[in-house]
Design a protein around this motif. Structure first.
Motif, short mmCIF file in Angstrom:
data_model
loop_
_atom_site.label_atom_id
_atom_site.label_comp_id
_atom_site.label_asym_id
_atom_site.label_seq_id
_atom_site.Cartn_x
_atom_site.Cartn_y
_atom_site.Cartn_z
N ALA A 46 0.78 -1.05 0.01
CA ALA A 46 0.01 0.01 0.09
C ALA A 46 0.81 1.45 -0.05
CB ALA A 46 -0.95 -0.08 1.47
N ALA A 47 2.06 1.25 0.45
CA ALA A 47 3.09 2.04 0.48
C ALA A 47 2.62 3.36 1.11
CB ALA A 47 3.83 1.99 -0.94
N ILE A 195 -4.79 -7.33 0.87
CA ILE A 195 -5.49 -5.91 0.56
C ILE A 195 -6.31 -6.16 -0.67
CG2 ILE A 195 -3.44 -4.76 1.29
CD1 ILE A 195 -2.52 -4.26 -1.76
N VAL A 196 -7.16 -5.23 -0.56
CA VAL A 196 -8.14 -5.38 -1.68
C VAL A 196 -8.11 -3.99 -2.43
CG1 VAL A 196 -10.69 -5.41 -2.33
CG2 VAL A 196 -9.90 -6.61 -0.40
N ARG A 197 -8.25 -4.00 -3.73
CA ARG A 197 -8.06 -2.99 -4.57
C ARG A 197 -9.57 -2.53 -5.14
NH1 ARG A 197 -6.23 -1.28 -10.01
NH2 ARG A 197 -6.19 -3.74 -10.44
N VAL A 198 -9.91 -1.22 -4.96
CA VAL A 198 -11.23 -0.77 -5.66
C VAL A 198 -11.11 0.25 -6.40
CG1 VAL A 198 -12.37 -2.02 -3.60
CG2 VAL A 198 -11.80 0.47 -3.47
N ALA A 199 -12.08 0.52 -7.29
CA ALA A 199 -12.02 1.90 -8.11
C ALA A 199 -12.14 3.07 -6.96
CB ALA A 199 -13.28 1.80 -8.95
N GLY A 202 -13.41 8.78 -5.84
CA GLY A 202 -13.19 10.37 -5.58
C GLY A 202 -12.71 10.89 -4.54
N LEU A 203 -12.05 9.87 -3.84
CA LEU A 203 -11.24 9.97 -2.47
C LEU A 203 -9.83 10.75 -2.56
CD1 LEU A 203 -12.35 6.77 -0.66
CD2 LEU A 203 -13.65 8.85 -0.72
N THR A 204 -9.63 11.52 -1.60
CA THR A 204 -8.12 12.16 -1.70
C THR A 204 -7.68 11.94 -0.56
OG1 THR A 204 -9.07 14.12 -1.14
CG2 THR A 204 -8.82 13.80 -3.62
N ARG A 205 -8.13 11.29 0.72
CA ARG A 205 -7.76 11.48 2.04
C ARG A 205 -7.53 10.01 2.41
NH1 ARG A 205 -10.97 14.09 6.71
NH2 ARG A 205 -12.21 12.51 6.40
N ARG A 222 -5.59 6.24 -4.22
CA ARG A 222 -4.16 6.54 -5.25
C ARG A 222 -4.83 7.21 -6.36
NH1 ARG A 222 -0.69 0.86 -5.30
NH2 ARG A 222 -2.66 0.06 -6.84
N ALA A 223 -4.11 7.27 -7.60
CA ALA A 223 -4.63 8.22 -8.52
C ALA A 223 -6.14 7.52 -9.14
CB ALA A 223 -3.48 8.37 -9.77
N HIS A 224 -5.96 6.21 -9.34
CA HIS A 224 -7.06 5.84 -10.20
C HIS A 224 -7.89 4.53 -9.28
CE1 HIS A 224 -5.95 8.03 -13.68
NE2 HIS A 224 -4.70 7.41 -13.56
N ASP A 225 -7.24 4.04 -8.12
CA ASP A 225 -7.81 3.01 -7.32
C ASP A 225 -7.71 3.42 -5.92
OD1 ASP A 225 -5.37 2.50 -6.84
OD2 ASP A 225 -5.06 0.85 -8.02
N VAL A 226 -8.28 2.66 -5.14
CA VAL A 226 -8.04 2.80 -3.53
C VAL A 226 -7.72 1.38 -3.11
CG1 VAL A 226 -9.17 3.32 -1.36
CG2 VAL A 226 -9.82 4.47 -3.61
N ILE A 227 -6.59 1.47 -2.06
CA ILE A 227 -6.17 0.17 -1.57
C ILE A 227 -6.89 0.07 -0.30
CG2 ILE A 227 -3.97 -1.23 -0.64
CD1 ILE A 227 -4.05 -0.92 -3.59
#
Length: 317
Positions: A46-47, A195-199, A202-205, A222-227
């Protein structure tokens, strides 16, 4: 004048950071690994900067503070994949001042209107986030572009890193979990993380709850997904993703950030963090007398500690 030659064993973030710092010092560098950077545990991480499953605290804090500054500078320079991410850590009781707070520049208590309904306390701060599928290939190419040679080869022991056909004046051992067999060091153990990666809706925090009743929970956009994560399963070697675990991760992360409840699931992955009772960063010697600097056992803090450890590797070299 003859250039000193270093072989770095390991092509994850810890090894690449060490290779970069040795190049800064004028070393001729070979990066030796049994798999590509894209196949490393680092690639799955997730980094987000946050000390996790690493000790001792005093050294972790120092390495973490140095890495924080380096990654913040990379974000300012728009290095691919590195950004500063606003973060919220959630608590059910007053956490006081975290032991890692000295490394973070803008820590403050969260306001009540910043907290989800079931939480009474929180901390706001900004930390580096590294999108590894973007950054790691860039870093490998950057290191190669400065003259490092990459060799894919499996070692049976760390002593095999040096030989008549591949001489070295120094070996840096950054093989992650491989240190258990290569060094050998049986204090190195896996800590499974799923981990699960989802679309990204619109989150930034970034939001995290390290003490969620269902298990640790974090939401890292992240830019195009969420970890979404995650697990810390001590001593588990199986890296096969578990569907029930994935469902539980999504459920508890939804407690933190309801917006992800209907996000499309893109995939779920699991990896094995290279843990040890303490990070090992010290000089030793191979059987033939070649100096070796051990740099492994970072647990879930590879990205958080890599550049601080790399600076110390360069000093020891």
């Amino acid at each position: 004048m003859t250039t000193s030659r270093a072989t770095v064993v390991g092509a994850g973030i810890v090894g690449l950071a060490a290779a970069s710092r040795l190049l800064d010092r004028g070393w001729e560098v070979t990066v030796l690994a049994d798999r590509s950077t894209a196949e490393s545990t680092s690639h799955l991480a997730a980094a987000v900067w946050f000390p996790t499953r690493a000790a001792p605290r005093d050294r972790v804090l120092a390495w973490g503070a140095t890495t924080f500054r380096e990654l913040a500078d990379q974000a300012r320079r728009e290095v691919p994949g590195v950004v500063m991410r606003e973060s919220l850590a959630l608590y059910r009781e007053d956490p006081g001042e975290p032991w890692w707070s000295a490394a973070v520049e803008d820590l403050r208590p969260a306001r009540r209107d910043e907290l989800p309904g079931c939480y009474s306390h929180g901390l706001r701060f900004t930390v580096p986030l590294v999108e590894m599928p973007v950054h790691l290939p860039w870093l490998a190419e950057h290191v190669a572009g400065r003259g490092a040679r990459f060799v894919t080869r499996r070692l049976d022991t760390l002593d095999d890193a040096v030989g008549p056909t591949h001489p070295a004046d120094l070996v840096v051992a950054a093989p992650g979990l491989g240190a258990r067999e290569l060094v050998p060091d049986d204090t190195v153990t896996p800590v499974r993380g799923q981990i699960v990666r989802v679309a990204n809706p619109g989150l930034t925090r970034s939001v995290r709850d390290e003490a969620h009743p269902g298990g640790r929970a974090y939401v890292h956009p992240r830019a195009h997904d969420v970890i979404l994560g995650g697990t810390l399963e001590e001593g588990v070697w199986d890296a096969t993703p578990d569907p029930a675990t994935a469902e539980a991760i999504v459920a508890r992360c939804t407690d933190l950030v309801p917006e992800i409840a209907d996000a499309d699931v893109l995939d779920t992955v699991a990896g094995l963090r290279p843990a040890r009772p303490t990070v090992r960063l010290e000089r030793a010697a191979l059987a033939d007398g070649t100096p070796v600097i051990h740099d492994y056992g970072h647990g879930g803090s590879g990205v958080t500690l890599a550049w601080g450890c790399a600076d110390e590797v360069a000093e020891l070299a």
